[in-house]
Enzyme design. Structure first.
Site: not given
Length: 323
Positions: A174, A268, A298
């Site tokens: 991320s 996602e 995610h």
């Protein structure tokens, strides 16, 4: 589960080959999805005040406790100057000449060593490499470029420990994927040696949020919301040029980059951050492999589900093929 293609802008991204989950495995996945949707409020509304920000950070600690420590690994916290850090070391059968520098996610506003631990442990167990985690400074108290400065400190620490750049796999999830890409750009622009490989789990690559999936997959994403992502961006890079490649690596020049592996879940909102990065890397001649994992969310790799273990095994295979 059938092997399909996920298409984005004419780019066909193959689903990885893996067997149909058993009823028990599917039940666990469904329960996890339900739980994630239930706690989705942890990321919406976004961190607009200190109370909400504190709640989010405590939520990240809970996520970090989802997986028990893996047998055969040691967890060794230490201080890198004033920055908390930790080694995950396989206790036997590992290759001490190779190391992973792991950048945790959390939207640059949350995340810590505990949050790093589940996925870092899985990577160490599967690859046999030692993994260095570090707890960079968080926004809004410490906006950009604080996290990048801390990432560079962690990199320099590895170099001082006697590792060469070619011994290092740079990895992130991320916002940590964003940080890994930004660090590589910084090293390249400083004419320094680059890591041997990059591995990115659901990387956040576009702070302008120009990808179609940002809105198109808002209902299918059980963990992230557009409002949350907008607020974390504004906390980390308030009033900045969000097209700057050190904030949005998607818009960078990847000349000289090492081979890259990207994994993303099909559900996602940041899916296009991965798919478009994959496309740009290939267009610029950088070897890149992307996997889209069907019905996953995610950074699903950190969760205690079979698909996560299989995905990390694919990462290990990628690294073994190229070292």
């Amino acid at each position: 589960m059938e092997n399909n293609n996920n298409t984005r802008g004419g780019l066909h991204i193959p689903m990885p080959h893996y067997s149909e989950p058993s009823p028990a495995e599917q039940a666990v996945t469904n329960a996890m999805m339900k739980a994630l949707r239930t706690v989705r409020s942890a990321s919406s509304p976004a961190p607009a005040d200190w109370e909400e920000l504190d709640r989010q950070r405590r939520g990240q600690k809970v996520l970090g406790q989802l997986a028990a420590p893996l047998l055969g690994l040691s967890w060794e916290p230490f201080q890198l100057g004033d920055m908390p850090a930790a080694w995950v070391r396989p206790e036997r059968g590992h290759d001490p000449r190779k190391v992973v520098l792991y950048c945790h996610g959390g939207g640059y506003t949350s995340g810590n060593l505990g949050y790093s631990r589940p996925l870092a442990s899985k990577v160490a167990a599967r690859t046999g490499y030692e993994v260095l985690c570090f707890e960079y400074r968080l926004a809004p108290e410490h906006p950009a470029p604080a996290a990048r400065e801390d990432a560079l400190r962690a990199w320099d620490y590895l170099m001082l420990q006697g590792y060469g750049a070619r011994d290092v796999v740079l990895m992130g999830d991320s916002a940590g994927g964003n940080l890994a890409l930004a660090l590589t750009l910084m090293l390249r622009d400083s004419r320094r040696q680059l890591p041997r490989r990059l591995v990115l789990f659901s990387p956040w690559t576009d702070m302008t949020f120009s990808g179609e999936s940002f809105t198109a997959r808002a209902q299918s994403d059980p963990t992230l919301t557009p409002d949350y992502m907008l607020a974390t961006r504004d906390a980390y890079a308030p009033g900045m040029d969000w097209t700057d490649p050190l904030l949005s690596p998607l818009f960078g020049d990847f000349t000289g980059f090492p081979p890259v592996m990207i994994q993303a879940g099909s559900n996602e909102i940041l899916f296009d951050d991965s798919a478009r990065l994959h496309q740009r890397l290939l267009e610029q001649g950088v070897p890149c492999r992307m996997e889209c994992w069907e019905d996953m969310w995610h950074v699903f790799q950190m969760f205690p589900i079979k698909q996560a273990d299989r995905a990390v095994e694919h990462v290990a295979q990628f690294l073994l093929e190229l070292f």
